[in-house]
Scaffold this motif. Structure first.
Motif: not given
Length: 466
Positions: A412-422, A440-443, A460-465
């Protein structure tokens, strides 16, 4: 006054610790660290003397219980200075095996150690269960504060667990549980969590018969110089290989095939200097999961998982290929995964870092290099700080380096991240990654100091999130 002095020294200590942290700036840094670490991890040497278990009364008919024969052979080998306790051709039924210092348990070709399905054959010992200390059934192969121990040979270790024995204790219907049969771990698991939160003396957290907390397969506890090579490990009641608080651990050419509940392949827990190489994992849970204790127990002991190399391993089914967590309250640092191959539609993730604010701790310096992936389901790289329940100990994830990652038929994803804003995932670098077959490239949510160089997703190039 004392309060202010304590605050000052606490602040000074935190500044010193922070000052020690420096993210890598090129792959050459961790590669040099790996070379230096390999020189520190060496296999133990054993006296050239064999002790054949059949000389101590063992019978390899798959029916005779040989617990006492194993015990006598190991004790004699240990008393005389060590050597090999040899299991010859045959099927040798036994209860728990306790390994003593300077003993190499050698399982010959065409030999099987078949472990008993009777819980009475596993004495109550001091152990860890899901990262929590307690008194519970001995692991099938267990050692405590021993040194120079090994399990080797091209034979088979069969935990003998199935839908009618051990597995249904987890309480899940897909593993054989139903309301008409006794055995469900949930109440005991909740009680163990209570004991841990209360900081009750671990030796007074007594479980065993009637509590249904399944034993792990191989668990050297507080041991030095543990070596395991060549054997096939299958059908574990729970976690397969689980060295705890050990130093100098080498596991090579081991094959783990075990699809029961919580059947992690290898869980080095709060260990220092670990090298897992040329192994094969096909499991019902994480293939390799690096741990350092759960919640209060992990924080109070305070021993991180430190200096681990995972090299040239093959991962098939599992919740994750290389995993850090979730019992990671003691933290993890200097984790190097190089040259590994993963491929299965039943593999959820390639690199999985999972923790929560009930754990806390710092996960840092993770190097994921030269990895080839065929298929997976969920994500090539996953960070989550919301695994299981929340708490008051916000974790830290930083300096994660992924380079030369090839994915042919991703999920489903290349990169998946679920972190705290702090507490964002900080200093995440991905270089030379070609990830295809992605839905889906990333979430991602909170990432800080991200570097992406020559990364493509679905061509396709991935240069940022953003």
């Amino acid at each position: 006054m004392k309060k202010y002095v304590l605050f000052f020294f606490t602040l000074l200590f935190s500044i010193q610790i922070s000052a020690q942290y420096k993210p890598w700036t090129s792959a050459q840094q961790p590669l040099k660290e790996i070379d230096a670490l390999k020189k520190q991890i060496v296999k133990p040497n054993f006296r050239k003397k064999d002790y054949l278990i059949t000389d101590f009364g063992a019978v390899g008919d798959g029916k005779t219980k040989n617990t006492e024969a194993f015990k006598k052979a190991i004790e004699k080998c240990n008393a005389e200075g060590g050597g090999r306790v040899v299991v010859p051709k045959g099927v040798f039924l036994t209860g728990a095996i306790y390994l003593k210092s300077n003993v190499n348990l050698y399982v010959s070709d065409d030999a099987t150690i078949l472990f008993s399905q009777d819980s009475n054959d596993y004495p109550i010992v001091f152990t860890r269960w899901e990262g929590m200390e307690c008194m519970n059934y001995s692991s099938l192969i267990y050692a405590y504060e021993e040194q120079n121990i090994a399990v080797t040979g091209k034979g088979t270790l069969d935990g003998n667990a199935d839908l009618d024995h051990w597995w249904f204790w987890c309480g899940a219907k897909q593993y054989g549980y139903n309301e008409s049969r006794p055995g469900r771990q949930n109440p005991a698991r909740a009680k163990l969590h209570e004991y841990m939160a209360e900081k009750k003396d671990p030796r007074e957290r007594i479980f065993g018969d009637g509590y249904y907390l399944r034993p792990n397969f191989v668990q050297p506890y507080k041991c030095k110089n543990f070596y395991m090579a060549d054997v096939l490990v299958k059908n574990s009641p729970m976690w397969n290989l689980n060295p705890v608080l050990c130093e100098n651990v080498l596991i090579e050419r081991v094959k783990v095939v075990s699809h029961g509940p919580n059947n992690d392949g290898c869980d080095p827990e709060a260990c220092k200097n670990v090298w897992i190489k040329d192994c094969y994992f096909d499991t019902g849970d994480d293939c390799i999961a690096i741990k350092s204790g759960r919640d209060e127990d992990g924080r109070s002991i305070g021993k991180p998982a430190e200096n681990h190399i995972i090299e040239n391993c093959e991962m098939k089914d599992g919740h994750g290929g290389v995993v850090i967590g979730s019992e990671i309250a003691g933290g993890a640092k200097n984790i190097y995964a190089i040259g590994n191959v993963m491929d299965s539609k039943n593999l959820d993730r390639a690199l999985r870092i999972k923790t929560s604010s009930s754990r806390g701790g710092t996960i840092e310096n993770v190097f994921f290099y030269n990895t080839k992936v065929g298929a997976y389901k969920d994500a090539a790289v996953l960070f989550t700080m919301f695994y299981e329940k929340p708490g008051n100990f916000i974790p830290t994830i930083r300096n994660i380096w992924v380079e030369n990652l090839q994915v042919k038929d991703g999920g489903k994803y290349a990169v998946l991240s679920n972190a705290y804003e702090t507490s964002p995932v900080t200093d995440f670098t991905m270089i030379n990654a070609k990830i295809d077959g992605i839905e889906i490239p990333y979430k991602v949510d909170f990432l800080k100091n991200v570097t992406l160089k020559n990364v493509t997703v679905n061509g396709k190039p991935l240069t940022n999130f953003k």
